[in-house]
Design an enzyme around this catalytic site. Sequence first.
Site, PDB file in Angstrom:
ATOM      1  N   ARG A 169     -56.543   9.048  40.885  1.00 21.30           N
ATOM      2  CA  ARG A 169     -56.022   8.569  42.160  1.00 21.30           C
ATOM      3  C   ARG A 169     -56.431   9.571  43.224  1.00 21.30           C
ATOM      4  O   ARG A 169     -56.464  10.785  42.975  1.00 21.30           O
ATOM      5  CB  ARG A 169     -54.499   8.403  42.123  1.00 21.30           C
ATOM      6  CG  ARG A 169     -54.039   7.156  41.375  1.00 21.30           C
ATOM      7  CD  ARG A 169     -54.440   5.896  42.121  1.00 21.30           C
ATOM      8  NE  ARG A 169     -54.043   4.674  41.439  1.00 21.30           N
ATOM      9  CZ  ARG A 169     -54.832   3.973  40.649  1.00 21.30           C
ATOM     10  NH1 ARG A 169     -56.073   4.395  40.413  1.00 21.30           N
ATOM     11  NH2 ARG A 169     -54.430   2.854  40.084  1.00 21.30           N
ATOM     12  N   GLU A 205     -57.768   6.330  51.227  1.00 17.59           N
ATOM     13  CA  GLU A 205     -58.731   5.245  51.055  1.00 17.59           C
ATOM     14  C   GLU A 205     -58.428   4.050  51.959  1.00 17.59           C
ATOM     15  O   GLU A 205     -57.267   3.647  52.051  1.00 17.59           O
ATOM     16  CB  GLU A 205     -58.692   4.822  49.579  1.00 17.59           C
ATOM     17  CG  GLU A 205     -59.799   3.916  49.134  1.00 17.59           C
ATOM     18  CD  GLU A 205     -59.807   3.720  47.624  1.00 17.59           C
ATOM     19  OE1 GLU A 205     -59.975   2.582  47.190  1.00 17.59           O
ATOM     20  OE2 GLU A 205     -59.629   4.720  46.892  1.00 17.59           O
ATOM     21  N   GLY A 235     -54.941  10.603  28.336  1.00 11.58           N
ATOM     22  CA  GLY A 235     -54.511   9.270  27.956  1.00 11.58           C
ATOM     23  C   GLY A 235     -55.699   8.462  27.474  1.00 11.58           C
ATOM     24  O   GLY A 235     -56.705   9.009  27.027  1.00 11.58           O
ATOM     25  N   ARG A 236     -55.604   7.128  27.594  1.00 11.97           N
ATOM     26  CA  ARG A 236     -56.691   6.263  27.118  1.00 11.97           C
ATOM     27  C   ARG A 236     -58.020   6.640  27.777  1.00 11.97           C
ATOM     28  O   ARG A 236     -59.048   6.760  27.123  1.00 11.97           O
ATOM     29  CB  ARG A 236     -56.375   4.800  27.428  1.00 11.97           C
ATOM     30  CG  ARG A 236     -55.245   4.189  26.623  1.00 11.97           C
ATOM     31  CD  ARG A 236     -55.124   2.719  26.981  1.00 11.97           C
ATOM     32  NE  ARG A 236     -54.026   2.055  26.294  1.00 11.97           N
ATOM     33  CZ  ARG A 236     -52.796   1.966  26.768  1.00 11.97           C
ATOM     34  NH1 ARG A 236     -52.514   2.519  27.932  1.00 11.97           N
ATOM     35  NH2 ARG A 236     -51.847   1.343  26.098  1.00 11.97           N
ATOM     36  N   HIS A 287     -64.977   3.422  44.992  1.00  8.12           N
ATOM     37  CA  HIS A 287     -63.967   2.997  44.019  1.00  8.12           C
ATOM     38  C   HIS A 287     -64.523   1.926  43.076  1.00  8.12           C
ATOM     39  O   HIS A 287     -64.031   0.797  43.012  1.00  8.12           O
ATOM     40  CB  HIS A 287     -62.715   2.474  44.735  1.00  8.12           C
ATOM     41  CG  HIS A 287     -61.478   2.597  43.884  1.00  8.12           C
ATOM     42  ND1 HIS A 287     -60.246   2.907  44.398  1.00  8.12           N
ATOM     43  CD2 HIS A 287     -61.287   2.447  42.554  1.00  8.12           C
ATOM     44  CE1 HIS A 287     -59.348   2.933  43.428  1.00  8.12           C
ATOM     45  NE2 HIS A 287     -59.968   2.667  42.297  1.00  8.12           N
TER      46      HIS A 287
END
Length: 314
Positions: free
Chosen positions: A234, A263, A155-156, A281
């Site tokens: 993720r 997390e 994707g992007r 993160h």
Amino acid sequence: MKLLITRPLPKTVLAAARARFDVTARESTLPMTPAELRTALRDYDAVLPTLRDMFSAEVFADVPRPKAKLLANFGVGFNHIDTKAAAAHGIFVTNTPGAVTDATADIAVTLLLMTARRAGEGERILRAGQWQGWHPTQLLGSPVSGKTVGIIGMGRIGRAIAKRCHHGFDMEVIYHNRSATDAGVPARQAALSDVLRADFVVIAVPGGPATRHLINAEALAQMTPHGILINISRGDVVDETALAAALLSGQIAGAGLDVYESEPEITPALLTMQNVTLLPHLGTAVLETRTAMGMMAVANLIAFQDGQALPNLV
């Protein structure tokens, strides 16, 4: 319109929101509690939530007639929101795609370089006062230039990573994606098993049930002994227990992680390994990026208030 903002945001974003809405802004940096989640749906017209504000099906079920009609999520990932349950309760969900692309791609390359060149290990030695000076066999790492990078998810963010790897390090790019796409650079689509055999494997897929534990013991067994795994997608895309076992046994050479399965808790074994780079993160942790994300969320809220089409409806 009464708006709840669930975490502290850049001042520019708060000012823009307050110019249009009756804003309540939580000061806590922690996710909302179960009670707060239910209150948010019951007492506010709209909510601007973010990662780990767990709007689950159970939360929606406990507020059968919510006042809230929009969850304007701060972030591109929205797997903390049960979108089907939200829709069933007449609540729209938006996100902030595009704004996060470059900052997240930069962190992927940071992890790739740090892990390959053992930068984290070297800094720990230096800070501990254990460095005895340069010598020819000190902290010999892996080269990056001219190697193969396998990107899972084009994707992007995947395309931005491919661009950096190709133009910055003359890397061969292969990728696994649901369909063929223009990677923006010379790249070859391949089966997941082929991509896993690349020198560096970078995960850039969306979160959710379809990708949970996509990288499990079976997938890790297909990587090469010199392979390095990078995850900026993720946390639960990677089975951390299986990853720790693969690293401990020497099945793969290293890993760089910016996200974690539970997390902020991290599988304890990973904390003890020198061949693992761990970041807290930091994917979008740039003021300009976080401001752009917030302004995009506010734009979604304004469009909703004005009865216009939502720019980033998920």
